[in-house]
Design an enzyme around this catalytic site. Structure first.
Site, PDB file in Angstrom:
ATOM      1  N   HIS A 201     -11.428 -25.213  20.736  1.00  0.00           N
ATOM      2  CA  HIS A 201     -10.905 -24.041  20.017  1.00  0.00           C
ATOM      3  C   HIS A 201     -11.630 -23.737  18.712  1.00  0.00           C
ATOM      4  CE1 HIS A 201      -8.121 -25.663  16.809  1.00  0.00           C
ATOM      5  NE2 HIS A 201      -8.219 -26.748  17.555  1.00  0.00           N
ATOM      6  N   CYS A 324       1.765 -26.904   1.468  1.00  0.00           N
ATOM      7  CA  CYS A 324       3.177 -26.956   1.085  1.00  0.00           C
ATOM      8  C   CYS A 324       3.890 -27.884   2.053  1.00  0.00           C
ATOM      9  CB  CYS A 324       3.779 -25.567   1.263  1.00  0.00           C
ATOM     10  SG  CYS A 324       4.031 -24.731  -0.256  1.00  0.00           S
TER      11      CYS A 324
HETATM   12  N1  PLP Z   1     -11.506 -33.016  13.393  1.00  0.00           N
HETATM   13  C1  PLP Z   1     -11.795 -31.990  12.590  1.00  0.00           C
HETATM   14  C2  PLP Z   1     -12.900 -32.124  11.607  1.00  0.00           C
HETATM   15  C3  PLP Z   1     -11.071 -30.802  12.678  1.00  0.00           C
HETATM   16  O1  PLP Z   1     -11.345 -29.790  11.864  1.00  0.00           O
HETATM   17  C4  PLP Z   1     -10.032 -30.718  13.639  1.00  0.00           C
HETATM   18  C5  PLP Z   1      -9.194 -29.505  13.734  1.00  0.00           C
HETATM   19  O2  PLP Z   1      -8.926 -28.856  12.738  1.00  0.00           O
HETATM   20  C6  PLP Z   1      -9.789 -31.828  14.460  1.00  0.00           C
HETATM   21  C7  PLP Z   1     -10.543 -32.967  14.317  1.00  0.00           C
HETATM   22  C8  PLP Z   1      -8.713 -31.813  15.488  1.00  0.00           C
HETATM   23  O3  PLP Z   1      -9.088 -31.027  16.596  1.00  0.00           O
HETATM   24  P1  PLP Z   1      -7.944 -30.470  17.575  1.00  0.00           P
HETATM   25  O4  PLP Z   1      -7.276 -29.338  16.839  1.00  0.00           O
HETATM   26  O5  PLP Z   1      -8.693 -30.017  18.786  1.00  0.00           O
HETATM   27  O6  PLP Z   1      -7.034 -31.602  17.855  1.00  0.00           O
END
Ligand code: PLP
Length: 391
Positions: A201, A324
């Protein structure tokens, strides 16, 4: 309805229309289980194989090294727990103070189960010193788990140096490349990390699909046991979302030659304009090495949460350097680890651009931000403390 002016691509990305087209058949007639032997199932299995090739190509890996799962968080949990299960006598984990919650929450939990966690610090610029990693590794270290690119600041860790150190010390390395994939070139064949997390995503595909790269020479134990993914991740695959992930990876790879440069130019104009035209604006962290799309800025005297509410009224989406929770505002752990003060962290905003961001959108965002910051500052209490808004 106000149109979205979306500058929050590190949170999630819109689904690319081509990705949506690619996944639609797999939500309609092509509903087969990829483990079924008849044609309907075999077509689903073939679609997974194509997606595996596409994701592998994006990160310079072999298709057989890609294990599909549900998200980046699952990939990270699987990688760390796999390393611990392989060498159960080793009880030491090295990570950093600026990781994503997927890593932090797991390590905090593991600390309650008797594991020793080293939280490597970063400099004021957000940089990791590889010498500190090298010094932290002991004969008890089971795994090193670090970000490739920081989701809040976009700052890149020196992954080649990190991998060289863990290789020489013979310690498994997990890299969280969820933000890096599709934004910077990745060649896992050359890097030699054991595990790398990816998420669909953040790549213009829907939520609900991720992948763990496991180097073909690395030892591995699954988190979910079952027969799928060659017993490496149980659970019937989310075929439509994985097909979308594959298509998104293909598009990201094709865009690598031009998109990062174009996005960096837009981000730089955006950032330079804010730094030079509004007083009291500071960038959090180093200018380089950084993801091309991310700008994390502190606007002295404002409350970022209040700015988000006013931005929202105009359709501008971005993130705050604070969150928050239960009525109080907690400054970001990433910014505080960089020595940013509580007040500066609470005055920080993350803007993250994407493949479809235009010059016109940047101009509109600059206009909105300039106006909102002036409005918030005009409402400042005379004692200089930041204005408080009800959440
Ligand atoms: N690692 C990082 C650096 C992220 O930015 C994110 C999501 O924001 C994740 C892991 C987690 O991914 P997921 O939303 O697919 O679990």
């Amino acid at each position: 309805m106000t149109e979205h002016l979306y500058l929050d691509h590190n949170a999630t990305t819109p689904i690319d229309p081509l990705v949506c087209d690619a996944m639609l058949p797999w939500l309609k007639n092509e509903f087969g289980n990829p483990s079924s032997v008849y044609a309907l199932g075999r077509r689903a299995a073939a679609a997974l194989a194509t997606a595996r090739e596409q994701v592998a190509a994006l990160v310079g890996a072999q298709p057989s090294e890609i294990i599909f799962n549900s998200c980046g968080t699952e990939a990270t949990n699987t990688a760390i727990l796999s390393a611990l299960a392989i060498d159960p006598d080793k009880r030491h984990i090295i990570t950093s103070a600026v990781e994503h919650s997927a890593t932090i929450k797991l390590c905090e939990y593991l600390a309650t189960r008797g594991y020793e966690i080293t939280w490597l610090p970063v400099s004021k610029e957000g940089l990791l010193d590889p010498a500190k990693l090298e010094a932290a590794i002991t004969s008890d270290t089971a795994v090193v788990s670090l970000l490739w690119a920081n989701n809040e600041t976009g700052i890149l860790f020196p992954v080649e140096e990190i991998a060289a150190i863990t290789r020489s010390k013979k310690v498994p390395l997990h890299l969280d490349a969820v933000q890096a994939a599709g934004k910077v070139p990745i060649n896992l064949e050359a890097l030699g990390a054991q595990y790398v997390s990816l998420s669909a995503h953040k790549l213009y595909a829907p939520k609900g699909a991720g992948a763990l790269y496991v180097n073909r020479r690395a030892r591995y134990t699954p988190l979910l046991r079952g027969s799928q993914e060659e017993t490496r991740r149980g659970g019937t695959q989310n075929v439509a979302s994985i097909v979308a992930f594959g298509k998104a990876a293909e598009l990201a790879l094709a865009a690598m030659t031009t998109a990062p440069e174009r996005i960096a130019a837009l981000r730089n104009r955006f950032e330079q304009t804010l730094l030079s035209t509004i007083e009291g604006v500071r960038r959090n962290g180093t200018e380089e090495p950084r993801l091309p799309n991310t700008s994390n800025l502190s606007f002295s005297g404002i409350e970022a949460e209040a700015a988000l509410l006013l931005f929202d009224q105009e359709g501008l989406c971005c993130s705050a350097g604070s969150a928050c929770s239960s009525g109080s505002i907690n400054p970001s752990h990433v910014l505080t680890a960089m020595g940013v003060t509580r007040d500066e962290a609470r005055a920080s905003l993350r803007f993250s651009l994407g493949r479809t961001t235009t010059e016109v959108e940047i101009d509109r965002a600059l206009e909105i931000i300039t106006r909102v910051v002036a409005k918030l500052r005009a409402a400042l209490p005379t004692d200089g403390s930041p204005v408080q808004f009800a959440a």
